[in-house]
Design a protein around this motif. Sequence first.
Motif, short mmCIF file in Angstrom:
data_model
loop_
_atom_site.label_atom_id
_atom_site.label_comp_id
_atom_site.label_asym_id
_atom_site.label_seq_id
_atom_site.Cartn_x
_atom_site.Cartn_y
_atom_site.Cartn_z
N PHE A 59 -1.62 -16.41 -1.06
CA PHE A 59 -0.96 -15.32 -1.66
C PHE A 59 0.24 -15.10 -0.72
O PHE A 59 0.16 -15.20 0.68
N ASP A 60 1.18 -14.45 -1.22
CA ASP A 60 2.43 -13.88 -0.62
C ASP A 60 1.75 -12.48 0.23
O ASP A 60 2.08 -11.32 -0.16
N TRP A 61 1.03 -12.53 1.13
CA TRP A 61 0.24 -11.37 1.88
C TRP A 61 1.29 -10.70 2.20
O TRP A 61 0.98 -9.19 2.28
N GLY A 62 2.34 -10.81 2.66
CA GLY A 62 3.23 -10.11 3.44
C GLY A 62 3.86 -8.99 2.40
O GLY A 62 4.55 -8.23 2.82
N LYS A 63 3.63 -9.20 1.21
CA LYS A 63 4.41 -7.92 0.12
C LYS A 63 3.23 -7.18 -0.18
O LYS A 63 3.37 -6.49 -1.11
N VAL A 64 1.95 -7.08 0.38
CA VAL A 64 0.76 -6.43 -0.11
C VAL A 64 0.53 -5.46 0.94
O VAL A 64 0.51 -5.72 2.15
N TRP A 65 0.36 -4.33 0.47
CA TRP A 65 0.02 -3.06 1.31
C TRP A 65 -1.49 -2.63 0.71
O TRP A 65 -1.79 -2.21 -0.26
N PHE A 66 -2.22 -2.32 1.83
CA PHE A 66 -3.65 -1.80 1.77
C PHE A 66 -3.88 -0.55 2.18
O PHE A 66 -3.06 -0.11 3.23
N GLY A 67 -4.55 0.40 1.50
CA GLY A 67 -5.07 1.48 2.12
C GLY A 67 -6.57 1.80 1.75
O GLY A 67 -7.03 0.79 1.15
N GLU A 71 -12.75 7.47 4.27
CA GLU A 71 -13.15 6.89 5.67
C GLU A 71 -13.73 7.82 6.22
O GLU A 71 -13.86 9.30 5.85
N ARG A 72 -14.82 7.47 7.21
CA ARG A 72 -15.23 8.44 8.12
C ARG A 72 -14.50 8.86 9.20
O ARG A 72 -13.62 8.09 9.51
N TRP A 73 -14.88 10.24 9.79
CA TRP A 73 -13.80 10.67 10.84
C TRP A 73 -14.49 10.11 12.12
O TRP A 73 -15.02 10.93 13.20
N HIS A 99 -0.20 -5.61 5.18
CA HIS A 99 0.08 -4.32 5.67
C HIS A 99 -1.25 -3.45 5.25
O HIS A 99 -1.86 -3.52 4.32
N PHE A 100 -1.34 -2.99 6.31
CA PHE A 100 -2.59 -1.68 6.34
C PHE A 100 -2.06 -0.29 6.83
O PHE A 100 -1.65 -0.18 8.15
N ILE A 101 -2.55 0.72 6.14
CA ILE A 101 -2.32 2.23 6.55
C ILE A 101 -3.73 2.74 6.47
O ILE A 101 -4.37 2.92 5.29
N GLY A 102 -4.28 3.13 7.47
CA GLY A 102 -5.66 3.85 7.52
C GLY A 102 -5.67 5.19 7.26
O GLY A 102 -4.61 5.84 7.33
N LEU A 103 -6.69 5.71 7.12
CA LEU A 103 -6.91 7.22 6.93
C LEU A 103 -7.29 7.94 8.00
O LEU A 103 -6.91 9.04 8.26
N ALA A 114 -5.99 15.60 8.86
CA ALA A 114 -5.71 15.13 7.36
C ALA A 114 -4.50 15.33 7.14
O ALA A 114 -3.57 14.59 6.23
N ASP A 115 -3.77 16.36 7.67
CA ASP A 115 -2.28 16.69 7.88
C ASP A 115 -1.63 15.35 8.06
O ASP A 115 -0.56 14.74 7.43
N VAL A 116 -2.17 14.80 9.20
CA VAL A 116 -1.18 13.71 9.71
C VAL A 116 -1.45 12.56 8.97
O VAL A 116 -0.41 11.82 8.55
N SER A 117 -2.68 12.35 8.40
CA SER A 117 -2.93 11.00 7.50
C SER A 117 -2.18 11.33 6.25
O SER A 117 -1.57 10.29 5.64
N ASN A 118 -1.80 12.63 5.73
CA ASN A 118 -1.20 12.59 4.52
C ASN A 118 0.41 12.03 4.65
O ASN A 118 0.74 11.43 3.97
N HIS A 119 0.90 12.58 5.90
CA HIS A 119 2.19 11.85 6.04
C HIS A 119 2.41 10.60 6.15
O HIS A 119 3.11 9.82 5.63
N ALA A 120 1.10 9.88 7.04
CA ALA A 120 1.34 8.35 7.05
C ALA A 120 0.81 7.76 5.62
O ALA A 120 1.68 6.75 5.31
N LEU A 121 0.10 8.42 4.74
CA LEU A 121 -0.07 7.62 3.38
C LEU A 121 1.38 7.70 2.76
O LEU A 121 1.45 7.00 1.46
N GLU A 122 2.25 8.46 3.04
CA GLU A 122 3.69 8.50 2.28
C GLU A 122 4.13 6.99 2.42
O GLU A 122 4.95 6.87 1.66
#
Length: 232
Positions: A59-67, A71-73, A99-103, A114-122
């Motif tokens: 697959f063209d995985w470079g075009k895929v983003w995962f979140g 998550e456990r803290w 690509h991957f963006i964690g929580l 959680a505030d930091v994570s919210n910004h990252a998830l954008e």
Amino acid sequence: MSNIRVIKKDSRDALLTTLLADIMAGLSDAVATRDQASMLLSGGTSPGALYQMMAQQEFDWGKVWFGLSDERWVAPDHADSNEKLVHDTLLRQKAAAAHFIGLKSPEEDIVKGADVSNHALEDLPSPYDITLLGMGLDGHTASLFPDSPDTPAALAADALSLCHPIRRGAGETPRISMTRNALLNSGEIKLLIYGDEKWAVFEQARQQISNHQPVSHILNQTQTPVTLYWAP
């Protein structure tokens, strides 16, 4: 009225094969339509084999983003981390370019984190094309647990944040979960469960919305189509 399609298979291997094909078709359609795809992944034990199967797909995985749906803290390299599960099973072999963006953010305090994570998830392309969820015998999904005082805020229809801290009783590791609104901001939701006990919980939860069974908020809505994948 809910919008649920049910797929049943006689074995878990057959079920995962079907789910894999459906996920890859969904990602392919997204890439063809908008030149990128995004997917929220479930943690826990059930999807690990699925992620290993996905990692072997051409697959063209470079075009895929995962979140992640939740998550456990804990540190991303902790044995209980969903992020670690994803790196160990999915973000390797042919899917290593995804690509991957964690929580989990570096903050020790989960509320500040959680505030930091919210910004990252954008940065995670939305609406998400696919959201994969599981469900517990207590009716939780993601980390929306019925026994947490934080869950009602995360389930609220007017919640503005993408993720929310979920704190439970003493001795329980704090968690962070995507909110109901974030989970429903998806092209489709795929719910993967096994066994007769969970089937019974699903059947009950699909009858009406209740904070005692948070998954009911996903099952009893018409915004986002839901497909249930079940095997014994």
